[in-house]
Design a protein around this motif. Structure first.
Motif, PDB file in Angstrom:
ATOM      1  N   ARG A   1      73.984  36.274  54.352  1.00 24.31           N
ATOM      2  CA  ARG A   1      72.224  36.740  54.492  1.00 24.31           C
ATOM      3  C   ARG A   1      72.328  35.072  55.334  1.00 24.31           C
ATOM      4  O   ARG A   1      71.325  35.130  56.012  1.00 24.31           O
ATOM      5  N   ASN A   2      72.698  34.118  54.924  1.00 21.38           N
ATOM      6  CA  ASN A   2      72.702  33.012  55.897  1.00 21.38           C
ATOM      7  C   ASN A   2      72.885  33.246  57.270  1.00 21.38           C
ATOM      8  O   ASN A   2      72.410  32.676  58.342  1.00 21.38           O
TER       9      ASN A   2
ATOM     10  N   LYS B   1      77.870  24.979  52.558  1.00 17.50           N
ATOM     11  CA  LYS B   1      78.530  25.884  53.592  1.00 17.50           C
ATOM     12  C   LYS B   1      77.420  27.089  53.865  1.00 17.50           C
ATOM     13  O   LYS B   1      78.033  27.881  54.785  1.00 17.50           O
TER      14      LYS B   1
ATOM     15  N   LEU C   1      84.069  32.748  54.414  1.00 15.95           N
ATOM     16  CA  LEU C   1      83.891  34.077  53.734  1.00 15.95           C
ATOM     17  C   LEU C   1      82.299  34.183  54.719  1.00 15.95           C
ATOM     18  O   LEU C   1      82.032  34.818  55.092  1.00 15.95           O
ATOM     19  N   THR C   2      81.723  33.263  53.988  1.00 16.59           N
ATOM     20  CA  THR C   2      80.110  33.040  54.725  1.00 16.59           C
ATOM     21  C   THR C   2      80.140  32.838  56.398  1.00 16.59           C
ATOM     22  O   THR C   2      79.029  32.882  56.562  1.00 16.59           O
TER      23      THR C   2
ATOM     24  N   SER D   1      82.371  35.201  47.465  1.00 14.93           N
ATOM     25  CA  SER D   1      81.720  36.447  46.496  1.00 14.93           C
ATOM     26  C   SER D   1      80.818  36.990  46.947  1.00 14.93           C
ATOM     27  O   SER D   1      79.841  37.043  46.964  1.00 14.93           O
ATOM     28  N   PHE D   2      81.667  38.454  47.997  1.00 17.69           N
ATOM     29  CA  PHE D   2      80.086  38.964  48.074  1.00 17.69           C
ATOM     30  C   PHE D   2      79.629  40.186  47.607  1.00 17.69           C
ATOM     31  O   PHE D   2      80.158  40.521  46.967  1.00 17.69           O
TER      32      PHE D   2
ATOM     33  N   LYS E   1      74.103  28.438  44.079  1.00 18.38           N
ATOM     34  CA  LYS E   1      74.607  28.144  45.506  1.00 18.38           C
ATOM     35  C   LYS E   1      73.264  27.187  46.671  1.00 18.38           C
ATOM     36  O   LYS E   1      72.881  27.647  47.465  1.00 18.38           O
TER      37      LYS E   1
ATOM     38  N   GLY F   1      82.606  30.425  44.876  1.00 20.30           N
ATOM     39  CA  GLY F   1      82.896  30.404  45.188  1.00 20.30           C
ATOM     40  C   GLY F   1      83.217  32.161  45.881  1.00 20.30           C
ATOM     41  O   GLY F   1      82.038  32.520  46.666  1.00 20.30           O
TER      42      GLY F   1
ATOM     43  N   LEU G   1      78.175  40.489  56.378  1.00 23.56           N
ATOM     44  CA  LEU G   1      77.667  40.733  54.432  1.00 23.56           C
ATOM     45  C   LEU G   1      76.639  39.152  54.094  1.00 23.56           C
ATOM     46  O   LEU G   1      75.773  39.648  53.301  1.00 23.56           O
TER      47      LEU G   1
END
Ligand SMILES: NC(=O)c1ccc[n+]([C@@H]2O[C@H](COP(=O)([O-])OP(=O)(O)OC[C@H]3O[C@@H](n4cnc5c(N)ncnc54)[C@H](O)[C@@H]3O)[C@@H](O)[C@H]2O)c1
Ligand SMILES: O=P(O)(O)OC[C@H](O)CO
Length: 329
Positions: free
Chosen positions: A251-252, A187, A243-244, A134-135, A103, A132, A249
């Motif tokens: 990292r970004n 994202k 999600l992100t 997904s951790f 990504k 999509g 969880l």
């Protein structure tokens, strides 16, 4: 189905473990010592500790052996490893279909992954992206998730989405590969910004504003590159953005939280232990946005915090201090 997974970081390992529940999976890492240590431990202690491998998962140090009788190759390196991985497959003479899961935009060329693939793979090789919200930790643990498999070849996307779909990993197909790639790449920049906002305790209202205006910014950029706007409302866009930006969880998001504490970028990267694609991608997206004349104020603010040491509070003040504008623009 036999699947060869290239790259044994958190996400390559999680996908290999998930697909091994239904398929024969060979997980390859470029570092032979890592393969040996995973064999000895029965898990990937370096990148995904505490998640024991299913018995069906095979570990492989030789790429030629991993892909020898595979039906599909899944490249799950960071974006920086995509070109060398595809080149290694071509050098082996492989004509297997390829999916990638990275990504980001390539740092030097600012290209999205499918354009890197177009430069490295023979035209006859079928290809696409799996992306999509997904951790890795949750997918490895078998918790439910939904992904998008996008390819310019709609038939290929449908065929492999059906083949890989399972009750724990639901897979939707799309033929908007540029939209799917840009949603997943940009994202990560917004997640850095969300981490900064939450680190500065700016509140829930500010986070909702950031996600909404972040989505507008991602969509503007993607549409300028030829994506369909509706793709950004799907799993690879809005889904992964939520999600992100909100999940601890990420990292970004963590990079942003640490920037808000005033930590220097070099120290953050040194201690992270994993890739945070938003860092390289922020610069690449800013360069592309300037070329395309797309206004990306959040990306610009993230770049100034990352690369010009602009203090987080000043970056937020700069964003909030702009004049009023029409919401649709
Ligand atoms: N971790 C997640 O939850 C997650 C989920 C979805 C997508 N992704 C994406 O997947 C990609 C990989 O992320 P990750 O979490 O696995 O990263 P990671 O930092 O956990 O691991 C990266 C792995 O890639 C390997 N690698 C780097 N360059 C390579 C190369 N040229 N050839 C072979 N291996 C190489 C490294 O040795 C390491 O094992 C990123 O683009 C990320 O955005 C990650
Ligand atoms: O941990 P991050 O920030 O790289 O995010 C991981 C995945 O991309 C989430 O979908």
């Amino acid at each position: 189905m036999k699947i060869a997974v290239m790259g044994a970081g958190a996400w390559g390992t999680a996908l290999a473990m998930s697909f091994a529940r239904h398929h024969a999976v060979s997980l390859w890492a470029r570092d032979t010592a890592q393969i040996e240590s995973m064999r000895a431990a029965g898990e990937n202690q370096r990148y995904l500790a505490g998640q024991p491998f299913p018995a069906q998962l095979t570990l492989q140090a030789e790429l030629g052996v991993a892909v020898a009788d595979a039906d599909l190759v899944l490249v799950v390196t960071p974006t920086a490893g995509l070109r060398p991985s595809l080149r290694a497959l071509t050098t082996l003479g492989s004509t297997l279909p390829v999916l990638w899961a990275c990504k980001g935009l390539e740092a030097d060329t600012q290209l999205p992954a499918h354009e890197v693939a177009a430069a490295e793979l023979p035209a006859t090789v079928s290809r696409g992206i799996l992306t999509g919200p997904s951790f890795a930790q949750e997918v490895a643990a078998g918790l439910p998730a939904a992904l998008t498999l996008a390819s310019e070849d709609a038939g290929f996307a449908d065929e492999w989405a059906a083949a890989l779909n399972s009750s724990r990993l639901r897979i939707y197909s799309s033929n908007d590969i540029i939209g799917a790639e840009i949603g997943g790449a940009v994202k990560n920049i917004m997640a850095i910004a969300a981490g900064v906002g939450d680190g500065l305790k700016l509140g829930h209202n500010a986070r909702a504003a950031l996600l909404t205006r972040g989505l507008a910014e991602i969509t503007r950029f993607g549409v300028a590159l030829g994506a369909r706007p509706e793709t950004f409302n799907g799993l690879s866009g809005l889904g992964d953005l939520i999600l992100t930006c909100t999940g601890d969880l990420s990292r970004n998001r963590k990079v942003g939280l640490l920037l808000a504490e005033g930590k220097p970028l070099a120290e953050i990267i040194r201690n992270l232990g994993h890739v945070a694609e938003g860092v390289n991608t922020a610069r690449a997206v800013q360069q592309q946005a300037e070329r395309l004349q797309v206004d990306m104020p959040i990306t610009a603010a993230v770049c100034r915090m990352l690369f010009e040491e602009l203090p987080a509070a000043e970056a937020i003040a700069g964003l909030m201090g702009r004049g009023a504008k029409k919401e649709a623009a």
